[in-house]
Write an enzyme that holds these catalytic residues in place. Structure first.
Site, PDB file in Angstrom:
ATOM      1  N   GLU A 729       0.843  -1.198   0.000  1.00 19.18           N
ATOM      2  CA  GLU A 729       0.000   0.000   0.000  1.00 19.18           C
ATOM      3  C   GLU A 729       0.871   1.237   0.000  1.00 19.18           C
ATOM      4  O   GLU A 729       1.655   1.478   0.931  1.00 19.18           O
ATOM      5  CB  GLU A 729      -0.924   0.016   1.220  1.00 19.18           C
ATOM      6  N   SER A 831      -0.398 -24.798  24.320  1.00 15.52           N
ATOM      7  CA  SER A 831      -1.255 -25.941  23.976  1.00 15.52           C
ATOM      8  C   SER A 831      -0.743 -27.212  24.627  1.00 15.52           C
ATOM      9  O   SER A 831      -1.533 -28.034  25.133  1.00 15.52           O
ATOM     10  CB  SER A 831      -1.328 -26.097  22.457  1.00 15.52           C
ATOM     11  N   LYS A 863      -7.245 -15.371  17.026  1.00 13.31           N
ATOM     12  CA  LYS A 863      -7.472 -14.931  15.642  1.00 13.31           C
ATOM     13  C   LYS A 863      -8.918 -14.501  15.414  1.00 13.31           C
ATOM     14  O   LYS A 863      -9.434 -14.602  14.300  1.00 13.31           O
ATOM     15  CB  LYS A 863      -7.092 -16.030  14.641  1.00 13.31           C
ATOM     16  N   ASP A 939       2.800 -14.012  12.966  1.00 12.62           N
ATOM     17  CA  ASP A 939       1.656 -14.691  12.359  1.00 12.62           C
ATOM     18  C   ASP A 939       0.704 -13.630  11.800  1.00 12.62           C
ATOM     19  O   ASP A 939       0.103 -12.881  12.578  1.00 12.62           O
ATOM     20  CB  ASP A 939       0.941 -15.538  13.410  1.00 12.62           C
ATOM     21  N   HIS A1035      -2.827  10.005  -1.506  1.00  9.00           N
ATOM     22  CA  HIS A1035      -2.983   8.701  -2.168  1.00  9.00           C
ATOM     23  C   HIS A1035      -2.915   8.834  -3.679  1.00  9.00           C
ATOM     24  O   HIS A1035      -2.371   7.965  -4.361  1.00  9.00           O
ATOM     25  CB  HIS A1035      -4.322   8.065  -1.756  1.00  9.00           C
TER      26      HIS A1035
END
Length: 1048
Positions: A729, A831, A863, A939, A1035
């Site tokens: 971007e 976990s 998430k 992640d 932009h």
């Protein structure tokens, strides 16, 4: 080392032949475009010469209907048969073509049966004219025609019995027959006399009608044999494409072989017609399949194999060091593609020429033994065709191979195809000794000639009358009992009653052409072709053709030389200077040429002897399901471990990626979309796949380069840092840099860590809600917490259980474990600890009836944006703040403090509340979080909860105070994508790579602070742009193409 070539003894025939072939091939391959062009022009000129000869004959007015000369009865009698009936034959029809005269000098009762073949569906309007006028004038009598006597279904037949002495007058009378339409009529097409030329349209038309006639009256077994011969010929062509595909060419080499054969046939036909040898088109039609089956395509395949084998051996020699005393230039010179083809000719040239000589000799013998027979003429044509085919093999096809190798070298320098020397070439993939090939071909050619000599099949070798002088189809001898059965029956009854000996001559059907007002349709069709030839023969047409020829020659010659210039610099760059050795993986990167059968490759794979398998063979094993796509790395790693060559683990993994790309490209179900993946711009070379394997990604086909920028520098907690940001971007990095500049003017950003604890929330099921409530009370009790913490903490030296949050829904119980994880993000660590804690709960807590539904019950919540993360936090809870002087707001941010405060309140707070946002009280925190995550190997999916942020602004003493609060920042500096080299380099840029040496978790917490500071800079700059109205313009300048200008 150069490939070993078995050289013939000097002075021998083989040596002289090989030397001559080398010179021919070398000259042709060093001038490939010229060779191809000359061959094509010669073939095209010969074809036009043959075609134009037949056409111009018709153009000069030699068509049968254009003649003004009287009809020649003898020309219509060609192909007729005479039968007799009388006491001598016991009143049975007997064929007797010899002239017979009675003792008084008068002929016996002699009739002629004439069938008129008229094109058109109805001839009823012409029957009265024919039956009345002819019978009165000539005594001709119409009889019932025999069914199927017309060769074409859209033709009609009329049969007449005419006294043989009046046949000449009858033919004159029926030369023009009126039709039912006033302006239309049928005109008789008289057959050519010997030596007269014919038109192309007449030749094609008569050949087609004769073909239909022969098919209709042929024996079934004859048609089956011809059909089988053509089927076998087509199978031979298919086999040619299959073998060439195995040699690495899907289409062009096999097509070039067929094109070379077609050129040879055209040139052979031109020589044959020039020598005034008539060409029997029927025998040619029947004999070509046997010629193709006998000769086959083994010689081009044999030469192709030899060329590719030599090329592969020289390619291997290029990668080896130059021996002492040998010149590097000599080594390179031996690998010039013309030299490669010459070395291949040294190997196989003599054997190919010997095979050609045997076949040509057998055919020449047949031509000599049968000089006046159709078989001899066919042998003459076939011998010339084979001779020219041999010349074209070492010129035209050798040039095609040269161009093919040039193109391959351009695409992959040094990798022109591999040949496994341990697998000798054979006939279409079958191992056959060369002596057996020679004897088999000799016996086949001999059998072919013998079969024609004995004339075993009556249909194949039926005598068809005199030949046409220009090589067109000779007239067919009619079968009187099939074509005139009805007429012979009527004559038989009359002759038997009257007792006279009778002779009947059955003529071939007379062909007519339909004309309209004297205008012939066929002439109109020929005029189009006439215009084309006239246009080409005009000065302007010749000038255009010559110009196109010169341009094509110059451009193609330039392209070939450009290809050589392109290939050699790359080869020189890969060469090792000063004679140093070069380590080359033993698994070649080029596709295998001499491929092994599937059974052999599968056996090699199962027996752990797969080090010799090539890329193409491994791709085929993947496509057949013998190697799972996800296990290519393990398979090739095992192959590399058992190989005698020095193949590293990285080389094996890189090869696995390359093979997987090829397998995906060739997968039939997705080939229409994915066929270009193997050669796409997606890079895969020069990447450390050892770090990816088993850690970051599966079924790898490459990597995606992502633009990386740095914002800053920015002072964070007193330390200046550049912040890496990976994004596509525009404006994002520039905007963050402006925010960094404004924050630095106020002394930099200050960050605070409010919490550090990763969570995992398993879902448990109990027999009843009461038992679930009992479990909740036990977990929340000091005893339960102690038991679970002891089991959890025992799984890692970094994992330490902090809190337990429990929620119940009916029989389901959700426990939210919150724990520290050191410098790791900690999902796998926690976990494993949760699993052990639940086992202790079931065993020591007295809940054997407890069932773990899932280790992650979304109570984490991972998430996903959730209120429990927004309120209780997950991962690192961070706050970053800064104070920007009012002057900096005006000078750098181009706005004022009050405007920024109002915008933040109206947009980020009130606006987000109106939208019912959950953790989204910010301008674009997710943009900054994701960019830093991608750059540092985090992640990307955890951007969902990590970007939960509330931005606050306040005017304090005329200056702007800005702060961002981010309660669930999930980052780590070890594990996951942080192990990759590029992402690790960015962590080095921030000084937080790996685990902290003395304080576990310090690097991860520091990274969370940096991300929050980056969000602070991005929020400040974007809100300022919105307050000043500069966002759209920024932009358009940095992230868009220029807008269209309007003409004034």
């Amino acid at each position: 080392m150069d490939p070993v070539v078995k050289k013939p003894s000097p002075g021998g025939v083989q040596h002289r032949v090989t030397k001559g072939l080398r010179a021919i091939v070398g000259h042709a391959c060093r001038h490939p475009i010229h060779t191809l062009l000359v061959t094509a022009l010669t073939a095209a000129t010969t074809h036009l010469h043959v075609l134009e000869g037949t056409y111009q004959a018709a153009h000069r007015g030699l068509a049968p209907w254009a003649k003004e000369t009287p009809l020649n009865v003898q020309s219509f009698l060609c192909g007729s048969r005479t039968v007799t009936l009388g006491e001598a034959s016991a009143w049975r029809w007997q064929i007797d073509d010899r002239p017979k005269v009675s003792e008084d000098g008068q002929s016996d009762f002699h009739w002629a049966l004439v069938t008129l073949d008229l094109p058109g569906a109805s001839v009823d309007a012409s029957i009265p004219f024919l039956s009345n006028t002819l019978s009165e004038f000539l005594g001709a009598e119409q009889i019932t025609p025999t069914p199927d006597s017309s060769p074409s279904p859209d033709h009609s037949a009329l049969t007449f019995r005419v006294p043989y002495s009046q046949l000449d007058g009858f033919l004159q009378a029926v030369e023009i027959i009126p039709s039912e339409k006033e302006d239309d009529s049928w005109r008789l097409r008289s057959p050519r006399e010997e030596g007269s030329p014919t038109s192309l349209g007449h030749w094609v038309g008569s050949s087609w009608l004769s073909f239909l006639h022969r098919v209709k009256h042929a024996e079934t077994v004859d048609l089956v044999i011809i059909g089988l011969s053509y089927l076998a010929m087509n199978m031979t062509v298919v086999s040619l494409f299959r073998v060439m595909r195995q040699l690495g060419s899907r289409f062009w080499l096999a097509t070039s072989v067929l094109l070379s054969g077609a050129f040879a046939f055209v040139l052979g036909l031109g020589i044959t017609t020039t020598c005034d040898v008539p060409v029997d088109m029927l025998l040619l039609f029947e004999g070509i399949p046997y010629l193709v089956l006998t000769v086959g395509f083994e010689k081009p395949i044999q030469l192709t194999r030899a060329v590719l084998c030599v090329s592969e051996e020289l390619r291997g020699g290029w990668q080896r060091p130059v021996p002492n005393g040998a010149s590097s230039d000599d080594s390179r010179q031996s690998q010039l593609i013309p030299n490669i083809i010459q070395l291949a000719v040294d190997r196989e040239g003599w054997y190919i020429v010997r095979s050609y000589l045997l076949e040509i000799g057998a055919l020449a013998l047949g031509a000599v033994l049968r000089p006046n027979d159709s078989l001899g003429h066919f042998c003459f044509l076939a011998a010339w065709t084979l001779l020219i085919d041999a010349i074209l093999l070492f010129t035209f096809y050798a040039t095609i191979l040269c161009v093919k190798l040039e193109i391959t070298r351009i695409r992959s320098p040094g990798g022109l195809g591999q040949v496994n020397a341990k697998h000798p070439s054979g006939i279409f993939g079958h191992k056959v000794k060369s002596t057996n090939i020679t004897w088999w071909k000799l016996l086949t050619v001999g059998g072919f000639v013998l079969c024609h000599f004995l004339q075993l099949s009556p249909f194949f070798y039926r005598v068809m009358g005199e030949y046409m002088a220009n090589g067109t189809l000779p007239p067919t001898a009619v079968s009187p009992f099939k074509e005139a059965a009805n007429g012979l029956n009527e004559i038989y009854l009359t002759a038997r009653v009257e007792g006279f000996e009778t002779r009947v001559t059955v003529l071939p059907p007379l062909q007519y052409a339909l004309e309209s007002a004297g205008f012939n349709i066929s002439a109109t069709k020929r005029s189009t072709f006439d215009g084309v030839l006239d246009g080409l023969e005009s000065p302007l047409g010749r000038l255009c053709l010559m110009g196109a020829l010169v341009v094509s020659l110059v451009l193609n010659n330039h392209l070939i030389h450009a290809a050589r210039w392109h290939a050699w610099p790359q080869a020189r760059e890969s060469a090792v200077p000063d004679g140093s050795s070069l380590s080359v993986p033993c698994s070649a990167t080029a596709p295998e040429v001499c491929t092994r059968p599937p059974e052999e490759t599968e056996a090699l794979l199962k027996s752990n002897q797969a080090e010799s398998l090539t890329d193409d063979e491994l791709v085929e094993l993947c496509l057949r399901g013998k190697i799972a796509g996800y296990s290519l790395e393990k398979t090739l790693e095992r192959i590399a471990a058992g190989s005698s060559c020095s193949v590293t683990r990285l080389d094996a993994f890189t090869r696995a990626v390359r093979i997987r790309r090829a397998a995906v490209s060739k997968t039939p179900s997705t080939q229409n979309l994915c066929s270009g993946l193997a050669e796409s711009l997606l890079p895969y070379r020069d990447y450390n796949y050892e770090l990816v394997h088993g850690a970051c990604c599966e079924n790898v086909v490459g990597y995606l380069p992502l633009p990386l920028g740095v914002a800053g520098p920015m002072v964070i907690d007193g330390q200046a840092l550049f912040i890496p940001m990976a994004t596509t971007e525009g404006v994002l990095v520039a905007s963050a840099s402006r925010g960094c500049k404004a924050i630095n003017a106020g002394g930099g950003a200050t960050t605070m860590l409010k919490g550090d604890g990763m969570t995992r929330g398993p879902c448990l099921r109990f027999p009843s809600a009461q038992r679930a409530a009992e479990a909740q009370r036990w977990v929340e009790s000091p005893l339960g917490h102690e038991v679970l913490a002891a089991a959890f903490n025992a799984t890692s030296r970094f994992a330490r259980l902090q809190t337990l949050t429990v929620a119940q829904a009916g029989i389901y119980l959700y426990i939210r474990f919150r724990t520290t994880t050191g410098d790791a993000m900690g999902m796998n660590m926690i976990s494993k600890g949760v699993e052990k804690a639940l086992e202790a709960m079931a065993a020591e807590g007295g809940f054997p009836d407890m069932h773990t539904v899932t280790l992650s019950g979304n109570f984490c919540s991972d998430k996903k944006s959730a209120a429990i993360n927004w309120i209780g936090g997950r991962g690192k809870s961070v706050i970053a703040e800064a104070t920007i002087p009012a002057e900096t707001v005006r000078q750098v941010l181009k706005t004022d403090v009050d405007a920024l405060v109002e915008l933040n309140t109206a947009k980020n707070l009130v606006g987000s509340a109106m939208a019912g946002s959950l953790g989204g009280f910010n301008a674009h925190a997710s943009n900054l979080v994701q960019a830093v995550f991608l750059a540092t190997g985090q992640d990307p999916a955890q951007n969902v909860e990590s970007s939960s942020c509330i931005t606050t602004m306040k005017n304090i003493d005329g200056n702007l105070h800005i702060a961002v609060s981010m309660p669930s920042m999930e980052v780590g500096t070890i594990g996951g994508g942080t192990i990759l080299e590029a992402q690790g380099a960015m962590l080095d840029l921030l000084g937080v790579r790996g685990a902290h040496a003395t304080e576990p978790g310090a690097n991860a917490r520091r990274l969370a602070r940096i991300v929050a500071a980056a969000v602070l800079a991005g929020e400040l700059s974007t809100c300022a742009a919105l307050a000043a109205g500069h966002l759209v313009n920024a932009h358009m300048q940095h992230n868009r193409s220029a807008g269209a200008t309007v003409k004034k």
